[in-house]
Design an enzyme around this catalytic site. Structure first.
Site, PDB file in Angstrom:
ATOM      1  N   CYS A 156       0.824  -1.260  -0.026  1.00 27.85           N
ATOM      2  CA  CYS A 156       0.029  -0.083  -0.003  1.00 27.85           C
ATOM      3  C   CYS A 156       0.738   1.424   0.074  1.00 27.85           C
ATOM      4  CB  CYS A 156      -1.025   0.002   1.218  1.00 27.85           C
ATOM      5  SG  CYS A 156      -2.359  -1.245   1.148  1.00 27.85           S
TER       6      CYS A 156
HETATM    7  N1  COA Z   1     -19.914  -9.103   8.906  1.00 26.42           N
HETATM    8  C1  COA Z   1     -20.227  -9.193   9.862  1.00 26.42           C
HETATM    9  N2  COA Z   1     -19.349  -9.430  10.945  1.00 26.42           N
HETATM   10  C2  COA Z   1     -18.162  -9.367  10.753  1.00 26.42           C
HETATM   11  C3  COA Z   1     -17.692  -9.305   9.465  1.00 26.42           C
HETATM   12  C4  COA Z   1     -18.611  -9.098   8.519  1.00 26.42           C
HETATM   13  N3  COA Z   1     -18.221  -9.047   7.203  1.00 26.42           N
HETATM   14  N4  COA Z   1     -16.399  -9.457   9.600  1.00 26.42           N
HETATM   15  C5  COA Z   1     -15.903  -9.592  10.866  1.00 26.42           C
HETATM   16  N5  COA Z   1     -17.026  -9.552  11.665  1.00 26.42           N
HETATM   17  C6  COA Z   1     -17.421  -9.858  13.036  1.00 26.42           C
HETATM   18  C7  COA Z   1     -16.265 -10.377  13.854  1.00 26.42           C
HETATM   19  O1  COA Z   1     -16.339 -11.920  13.674  1.00 26.42           O
HETATM   20  C8  COA Z   1     -16.190 -10.352  15.098  1.00 26.42           C
HETATM   21  O2  COA Z   1     -17.299 -10.737  15.777  1.00 26.42           O
HETATM   22  P1  COA Z   1     -16.773 -11.185  17.581  1.00 26.42           P
HETATM   23  O3  COA Z   1     -16.493  -9.845  17.952  1.00 26.42           O
HETATM   24  O4  COA Z   1     -17.977 -12.078  17.754  1.00 26.42           O
HETATM   25  O5  COA Z   1     -15.596 -11.901  17.342  1.00 26.42           O
HETATM   26  C9  COA Z   1     -16.494  -8.628  15.008  1.00 26.42           C
HETATM   27  O6  COA Z   1     -17.322  -8.694  13.716  1.00 26.42           O
HETATM   28  C10 COA Z   1     -15.320  -7.814  15.012  1.00 26.42           C
HETATM   29  O7  COA Z   1     -14.440  -8.145  14.248  1.00 26.42           O
HETATM   30  P2  COA Z   1     -13.064  -7.675  13.938  1.00 26.42           P
HETATM   31  O8  COA Z   1     -12.443  -8.167  12.766  1.00 26.42           O
HETATM   32  O9  COA Z   1     -12.282  -7.360  15.224  1.00 26.42           O
HETATM   33  O10 COA Z   1     -13.575  -6.131  13.433  1.00 26.42           O
HETATM   34  P3  COA Z   1     -12.844  -4.744  13.389  1.00 26.42           P
HETATM   35  O11 COA Z   1     -13.559  -3.758  14.042  1.00 26.42           O
HETATM   36  O12 COA Z   1     -11.359  -4.681  14.058  1.00 26.42           O
HETATM   37  O13 COA Z   1     -12.691  -4.352  11.780  1.00 26.42           O
HETATM   38  C11 COA Z   1     -11.121  -4.100   9.959  1.00 26.42           C
HETATM   39  C12 COA Z   1     -12.106  -5.086  10.900  1.00 26.42           C
HETATM   40  C13 COA Z   1     -10.446  -5.164   9.163  1.00 26.42           C
HETATM   41  C14 COA Z   1     -11.968  -3.323   9.269  1.00 26.42           C
HETATM   42  C15 COA Z   1     -10.093  -3.525  10.902  1.00 26.42           C
HETATM   43  O14 COA Z   1      -9.484  -4.272  11.690  1.00 26.42           O
HETATM   44  C16 COA Z   1      -9.001  -2.755  10.319  1.00 26.42           C
HETATM   45  O15 COA Z   1      -9.354  -1.860   9.299  1.00 26.42           O
HETATM   46  N6  COA Z   1      -7.776  -2.999  10.394  1.00 26.42           N
HETATM   47  C17 COA Z   1      -6.996  -2.230   9.553  1.00 26.42           C
HETATM   48  C18 COA Z   1      -6.864  -2.827   8.204  1.00 26.42           C
HETATM   49  C19 COA Z   1      -5.728  -2.289   7.481  1.00 26.42           C
HETATM   50  O16 COA Z   1      -5.324  -1.146   7.419  1.00 26.42           O
HETATM   51  N7  COA Z   1      -5.301  -3.164   6.630  1.00 26.42           N
HETATM   52  C20 COA Z   1      -4.304  -2.809   5.661  1.00 26.42           C
HETATM   53  C21 COA Z   1      -4.521  -3.330   4.535  1.00 26.42           C
HETATM   54  S1  COA Z   1      -3.618  -2.332   3.154  1.00 26.42           S
END
Ligand code: COA
Length: 375
Positions: A156
């Protein structure tokens, strides 16, 4: 020594769009089919049930509302779940080069230049469609540029690392005008069957023209300084590469052959690296955050950008100070901060400062401090 400037940018936006609702309908149909097909193993505890996705979660967790893609039908087919991209013959332009051409033409038009004014191309992207010849050399050939080209991949952060390389070359005189191009077919390396990340990415291509200040007469941005940083981490990783052919365990269904991330860890670990990096870049350059008119940040997650903006500026950013484009494009990897720059820089006034910053796998962070010159 020459002063490098950004004289033009261009964005190629694929026509096809997938809304969160469309994406979730397809994902949930895939999940239902998978769960029905594996009902016995799921009941026996041998296979994990695929849970349903939700549009409300996606918007709340990321700020994303839709994404543009090079092929929608394949991604939304519950029996396929990846884009249908035609295998092209070696005699026709590759998909990345085709996207690059559109973005480059727009960047050149904005700068009032033609390919004859350019002598180098850097294709800087997260995933390259082949090992060689470099995509950049193909783009160079298609544009009819005399000079050289090479590819660069820092995930990225590729665009800002490419801008640093181009600015340094212009400054030193090894090239006079360089197109830095970011064709991102993220849909090809996203695992659309993984609920945790299926909503994250979109496809796009951006291009930035870096030139010598003395060759530019229209409005432009001086590259005041650049700063890059990397720090090894496995929290964002894709193991796909040519060595996969040597592995006995097959390729088709190996999860590590697509984008993988530990999103929570990335969120926590990258934020302090990025805000510290921006502040130290500003200090090195003899400037402070309150001089910044705008932050054009990498577009991965709205909450992340809100946090970085607040940490850097020492207050909640005002509307427009830190524009987001991920509601429309999702995370477009290296191209995200350049889309934001391209769409939200016209109103910056003569002498004002702004900063592009991208970050991601590696870990990597790249920042570019710019000063507007509006003659
Ligand atoms: N739909 C519904 N629920 C979902 C889901 C979806 N598509 N994806 C995950 N969940 C659930 C999870 O299972 C989890 O459930 P639990 O609390 O019962 O375990 C809950 O939602 C929270 O999931 P989590 O993965 O911890 O969410 P988050 O708030 O951390 O958001 C991201 C996820 C990926 C958006 C976030 O962590 C993020 O942006 N991270 C950085 C990403 C990044 O910059 N990456 C670089 C790539 S270049």
């Amino acid at each position: 020594m020459h002063q490098p400037v950004i004289s033009g940018t261009g964005v190629f936006t694929p026509e096809e769009v997938i809304t969160n609702d469309e994406l979730v309908v397809a994902f949930n149909a895939y999940a239902d089919k998978f769960n029905a097909a594996h009902a016995d193993e799921i009941a026996a505890g041998e296979v994990a049930e695929v849970p349903q996705s939700s549009s409300a979660f996606i918007f709340a967790a990321s700020g994303i509302e839709r994404r543009h893609v090079m092929n929608k039908s394949g991604i939304l087919d519950p029996d396929r779940m990846y884009p249908t991209l035609r295998q092209r013959s070696d005699d026709e332009p590759g998909i990345m080069a085709e996207m690059a051409l559109d973005a480059c033409h727009k960047a050149l038009a904005q700068a009032g230049k033609t390919a004859a004014d350019v002598d180098a191309v850097i294709v800087a992207a997260s995933n390259l469609e082949r090992a060689y010849p470099a995509i950049a050399i193909e783009v160079q050939d298609l544009l009819g540029i005399e000079g050289f080209g090479f590819d660069l991949n820092v995930a990225c952060s590729s665009a800002t690392f490419g801008i640093q390389a181009a600015s340094d070359m212009v400054r030193a005189g090894s090239a006079k005008a360089i197109l830095v191009v970011n064709p991102e077919v993220t849909s090809g390396h996203l695992e659309w069957r993984d609920r945790d990340c299926h909503f994250i990415f979109g496809d796009v291509c951006t291009a930035t023209l870096i030139e010598r200040k003395e060759d530019v007469s229209g409005p432009h941005f001086e590259v005041v300084s650049t700063k890059c940083l990397t720090k090894f981490s496995n929290n964002i990783r894709n193991n796909n590469g040519f060595l996969r052919r040597n592995r006995p365990d097959g390729v088709a269904d190996r999860r590590d052959m697509q984008f993988m991330q530990n999103g929570r860890k990335v969120f926590k670990e990258v934020l302090p690296i990025v805000s510290k990096h921006i502040l130290s870049h500003l200090e090195d350059a003899g400037h402070s955050a309150d001089e910044l008119k705008r932050l054009w940040l990498h577009q991965a997650n709205k909450a992340m950008n809100d946090f970085i903006g607040k940490k850097v500026l020492g207050r909640v950013p005002e509307a427009g100070e830190q524009p987001n484009i991920l509601q429309e494009y999702a995370n477009t990897s290296s191209a995200g901060s350049i889309i934001a720059f391209s769409q939200y820089s016209e109103d910056i006034e003569d002498g004002e400062l702004g900063l592009i910053c991208s970050f991601g796998a590696g870990y990597s962070v790249g920042s570019v401090l710019l000063r507007r010159v509006a003659p």
